[in-house]
Write an enzyme that holds these catalytic residues in place. Structure first.
Site, mmCIF file in Angstrom:
data_model
loop_
_atom_site.group_PDB
_atom_site.id
_atom_site.type_symbol
_atom_site.label_atom_id
_atom_site.label_comp_id
_atom_site.label_asym_id
_atom_site.label_seq_id
_atom_site.Cartn_x
_atom_site.Cartn_y
_atom_site.Cartn_z
ATOM 1 N N CYS A 47 -2.311 -3.514 6.842
ATOM 2 C CA CYS A 47 -1.861 -3.949 9.326
ATOM 3 C C CYS A 47 -2.742 -2.511 9.295
ATOM 4 O O CYS A 47 -2.801 -1.407 8.948
ATOM 5 C CB CYS A 47 -1.166 -4.071 8.671
ATOM 6 S SG CYS A 47 0.237 -2.673 8.318
ATOM 7 N N GLU A 63 0.453 -1.075 0.042
ATOM 8 C CA GLU A 63 0.250 0.362 -0.418
ATOM 9 C C GLU A 63 1.249 1.216 -0.013
ATOM 10 O O GLU A 63 0.707 2.250 -0.942
ATOM 11 C CB GLU A 63 -1.134 0.042 1.269
ATOM 12 C CG GLU A 63 -1.581 -1.036 1.734
ATOM 13 C CD GLU A 63 -1.617 -2.485 1.980
ATOM 14 O OE1 GLU A 63 -2.320 -3.091 2.775
ATOM 15 O OE2 GLU A 63 -0.303 -2.501 2.219
ATOM 16 N N LEU A 65 12.499 -40.622 5.331
ATOM 17 C CA LEU A 65 12.452 -39.303 6.043
ATOM 18 C C LEU A 65 10.693 -38.996 5.352
ATOM 19 O O LEU A 65 9.698 -38.615 6.355
ATOM 20 C CB LEU A 65 13.140 -38.644 6.269
ATOM 21 C CG LEU A 65 12.626 -37.444 7.977
ATOM 22 C CD1 LEU A 65 12.332 -37.001 8.871
ATOM 23 C CD2 LEU A 65 13.611 -36.602 7.500
ATOM 24 N N THR A 78 13.519 -44.258 -7.396
ATOM 25 C CA THR A 78 14.621 -43.231 -6.858
ATOM 26 C C THR A 78 15.940 -42.822 -6.592
ATOM 27 O O THR A 78 16.601 -41.799 -6.581
ATOM 28 C CB THR A 78 14.279 -42.257 -5.285
ATOM 29 O OG1 THR A 78 14.768 -43.277 -3.849
ATOM 30 C CG2 THR A 78 12.831 -42.268 -5.364
ATOM 31 N N CYS A 109 -0.585 0.520 7.250
ATOM 32 C CA CYS A 109 -0.551 0.941 6.150
ATOM 33 C C CYS A 109 -2.674 1.489 6.321
ATOM 34 O O CYS A 109 -2.963 2.440 5.641
ATOM 35 C CB CYS A 109 -0.128 -0.398 5.227
ATOM 36 S SG CYS A 109 1.178 -0.759 5.130
ATOM 37 N N MET A 121 19.943 -46.396 -7.808
ATOM 38 C CA MET A 121 20.133 -47.307 -8.055
ATOM 39 C C MET A 121 19.936 -48.771 -6.621
ATOM 40 O O MET A 121 20.420 -47.416 -5.545
ATOM 41 C CB MET A 121 20.916 -47.487 -8.424
ATOM 42 C CG MET A 121 20.586 -47.153 -9.726
ATOM 43 S SD MET A 121 19.107 -47.603 -10.999
ATOM 44 C CE MET A 121 19.614 -49.030 -11.571
ATOM 45 N N GLU A 149 13.266 -32.187 1.626
ATOM 46 C CA GLU A 149 14.190 -32.501 -0.100
ATOM 47 C C GLU A 149 14.906 -33.738 1.161
ATOM 48 O O GLU A 149 15.523 -33.803 1.762
ATOM 49 C CB GLU A 149 14.961 -31.881 -0.473
ATOM 50 C CG GLU A 149 14.419 -30.740 -0.698
ATOM 51 C CD GLU A 149 14.763 -30.178 -2.466
ATOM 52 O OE1 GLU A 149 15.928 -30.494 -2.794
ATOM 53 O OE2 GLU A 149 15.772 -29.185 -2.105
#
Length: 377
Positions: free
Chosen positions: A80, A57, A312, A166, A89, A168, A307
């Protein structure tokens, strides 16, 4: 649809386009855009570029100058009403003489939560809320979830062959997917507050978990801005198996290591620029993943990119902690001896996990599939 409603949607769509320009740079603040319209003409535009700098803004008001008086402000998130690093703002809009404010959605932040809109109404400004609300929320999934639940938005990234493998059996995996898919992953990292991996994955790949500007596939200036704010790197290493000589610990920027029991002098990790944190689970011999996510949320992490390896990744899914899966599927077969995508030891079809596919598209030679778990499962 009435002309005003059509105009409101059109201007809000433009505000959302502006907000998206802060995709990689605003964290931990939300991505917000603002358009000022007077007598059917855009007189000011702005978006929040980075935390600590002017909000959308304020930037739009600076561009509009005196023409902001009597204008309508279209903003993707409720203005805000509290003083943080910058003044409210809502007060700036009142002082500029704006006569109408259209917000896409109410701010989920309890410090705001309708107070900004109420301040505008009290000042005599006409207020509307809910225009393109779903699109605005989708631009800030982590901020919204963190404010509402105390948990970050968790995005699980996976890469696999067409037969769901994913790597070898030896662990060899570079590269299953092509350069375009790997650049896409870099962009996922760049938008994230934290990138999280596990000990097995780091030991196998020696990943640094950093954003590399040259690999983002973005214009140079945009790539440099995206890589300037590196996400927090998080390692889940219950038994502290990853040596401090690995690349993860050799890069600039903080690293958080979550373990089960702190049996190693923490000063060794501090010397490597890392923080060691014991988060034992009362229910198992592993790290308490939900406690870890709540800790990250308390440190203003909105989006967490996971990742990691099959073990996990499967644990996050079984715990119901994954909001979105992004799976890159390469047009190749690795064979039945190769490693599986996830460790999900299901015994019957009744245990099968249902997913809703929300997007599927070609990325280079590969396919990117985006899906959300159907809860409960």
């Amino acid at each position: 649809m009435p002309d005003q409603a059509v105009s409101d949607r059109s201007m809000m769509a433009r505000a959302l386009q502006l907000a998206e320009q802060g995709l990689y740079t605003t964290d931990p603040n939300p991505r917000v855009g603002c358009v000022l319209v007077r007598e059917g003409r855009i007189v000011g535009e702005g978006w929040h570029v980075r935390a600590g700098e002017g909000h959308a803004e304020v930037n739009a008001l600076l561009q509009a100058g005196a023409e902001a008086r009597g204008a309508t402000a279209y903003v993707t998130l409720e203005p805000c009403s509290h003083t943080g690093r910058t003044p409210p703002c809502a007060d700036a809009l009142v002082a500029a003489g704006v006569t109408r404010v259209v917000a896409a959605m109410q701010d989920p932040n309890p410090l705001v939560a309708g107070r900004g809109l109420e301040r505008l109404r009290t000042a005599g400004i006409t207020v509307a809320c809910g225009v393109l609300e779903a699109q605005a929320a989708a631009l800030n999934p982590g901020f919204v979830k963190r404010m509402q639940t105390g948990l970050p938005f968790v995005r699980l990234k996976l890469a696999m062959s067409m037969d769901g493998r994913t790597a070898m059996a030896s662990g060899e995996s570079q590269w299953i997917t092509g350069p375009e898919a790997r650049a896409d992953v870099q962009r996922l990292r760049a938008r994230s507050s934290a990138v999280l991996s596990g000990a097995d994955a780091v030991l196998l790949d020696d990943s640094a978990l950093t954003v590399r500007s040259a690999q983002l596939g973005l214009p140079e200036a945009e790539a440099e801005a995206a890589a300037e704010r590196q996400p927090l790197r998080v390692l889940v290493d219950g038994r502290l198996r990853v040596p401090l000589t690995r690349r993860l610990f050799q890069q600039d920027g903080p690293v958080l290591v979550a373990c089960r029991l702190d049996e190693t002098p923490s000063q060794d990790y501090r010397a490597a620029g890392a923080e060691l944190l014991a988060l034992p689970s009362a229910a198992s011999e592993y790290v308490d993943l939900e406690a870890l996510l709540r800790l990250l949320a308390s440190r203003d992490c909105n989006e967490v990119l996971v990742e990691t390896g099959a073990g996990l990744a499967g644990a996050f899914l079984r715990a119901g902690l994954v909001d979105e899966l992004v799976v890159y599927m390469a047009p190749r077969l690795l064979g039945s001896l190769a490693r599986p995508l996830l460790e999900l030891p299901f015994d019957s079809m009744a245990e099968a996990m249902q997913l809703d596919v929300t997007d599927m598209r070609v990325v280079g030679r590969d396919w990117r599939i985006t899906a959300r778990p159907v809860l409960p499962f």
